[in-house]
Design an enzyme around this catalytic site. Structure first.
Site, mmCIF file in Angstrom:
data_model
loop_
_atom_site.group_PDB
_atom_site.id
_atom_site.type_symbol
_atom_site.label_atom_id
_atom_site.label_comp_id
_atom_site.label_asym_id
_atom_site.label_seq_id
_atom_site.Cartn_x
_atom_site.Cartn_y
_atom_site.Cartn_z
ATOM 1 N N HIS A 81 1.343 -54.645 -14.570
ATOM 2 C CA HIS A 81 0.447 -53.842 -15.410
ATOM 3 C C HIS A 81 1.139 -53.473 -16.724
ATOM 4 O O HIS A 81 0.480 -53.217 -17.733
ATOM 5 C CB HIS A 81 0.035 -52.551 -14.695
ATOM 6 C CG HIS A 81 -0.904 -52.755 -13.560
ATOM 7 N ND1 HIS A 81 -0.484 -53.039 -12.285
ATOM 8 C CD2 HIS A 81 -2.260 -52.732 -13.520
ATOM 9 C CE1 HIS A 81 -1.530 -53.168 -11.497
ATOM 10 N NE2 HIS A 81 -2.618 -52.994 -12.219
ATOM 11 N N ASP A 103 -6.137 -61.976 -12.611
ATOM 12 C CA ASP A 103 -6.048 -60.529 -12.534
ATOM 13 C C ASP A 103 -6.543 -60.029 -13.890
ATOM 14 O O ASP A 103 -6.870 -60.834 -14.777
ATOM 15 C CB ASP A 103 -4.602 -60.110 -12.262
ATOM 16 C CG ASP A 103 -4.499 -58.742 -11.581
ATOM 17 O OD1 ASP A 103 -5.450 -57.949 -11.682
ATOM 18 O OD2 ASP A 103 -3.461 -58.470 -10.954
#
Length: 204
Positions: free
Chosen positions: A56, A130
């Site tokens: 992330h 993702d």
């Protein structure tokens, strides 16, 4: 016995520290989802493994070769593919330079998606990213460029999970890339056929 998952980014989000157990449990879980008309998705291909870095916030790198991956992280994905269960596979924002020397994260790697997942593992399900808004996907600065690169690499679906403006930019960029010939129309058609076939089978 110490659970090696505890120091990894995935931690206890996996079924087990054993790839063989993960494969068996994932298939059982997937079969249950299919009975409920829910499409299962395996993630994060080709494997976060023991790394603690969070995609992330950065692009993690795993210095591991394909042979080692096939003997560990890829075992559940191989079993998933061999089972022929209808499914999706989510790709990780992790670079594997010993497999793809370009250094690109798997998200943008035709080597890892087309050569390994599609051809070597013979995977016929949906392949999806993702969230490309994550820092792990920041090889390209703009979300529009990230979407184009992901489609070219072989993804069927692109996740843009947070901002509607970025979703619009991604869609607009892919359409423009097809019209300009940057992305072959057949590349889009391949994905559309996979998506529509599953919608016809599982949609209410």
């Amino acid at each position: 016995v110490t659970d090696k998952r505890l120091n990894s980014f995935i931690s206890t989000r996996s079924f087990s520290p054993s790839p063989q157990k993960i494969g068996a449990m994932a298939i059982a879980f997937a079969e249950g989802l299919i009975e409920g008309r829910v499409l299962p998705v395996a993630k994060h291909y080709p494997g976060h493994g023991p790394i603690a870095l969070d995609s992330h916030h950065m692009i993690p790198t795993r210095k591991v070769g394909l042979t080692d991956l096939l003997g560990a992280d890829l075992i559940p994905f191989v079993e998933f593919s061999s089972s022929k269960i209808d499914s999706g596979t989510m790709v990780a924002h992790i670079a594997f330079p010993m497999i793809d020397p370009s250094g690109l994260p798997a998200t943008y790697s035709p080597v890892l998606i087309k050569d390994v997942l599609r051809k070597k593992l013979n995977y016929g399900g949906l392949i999806m990213t993702d969230d490309i808004e994550m820092a792990g996907a920041s090889t390209y600065n703009k979300v529009s460029d990230r979407a184009i690169a992901a489609v070219k690499a072989g993804h069927d679906q692109i996740m843009v999970g947070w901002y509607a403006k970025n979703q619009y930019r991604a869609v607009k960029a892919v359409i423009k890339a097809v019209k300009k010939g940057v992305i072959p129309e057949e590349r889009i058609n391949q994905s559309v056929r996979r998506i529509l076939a599953l919608k016809a089978k599982y949609a209410p």
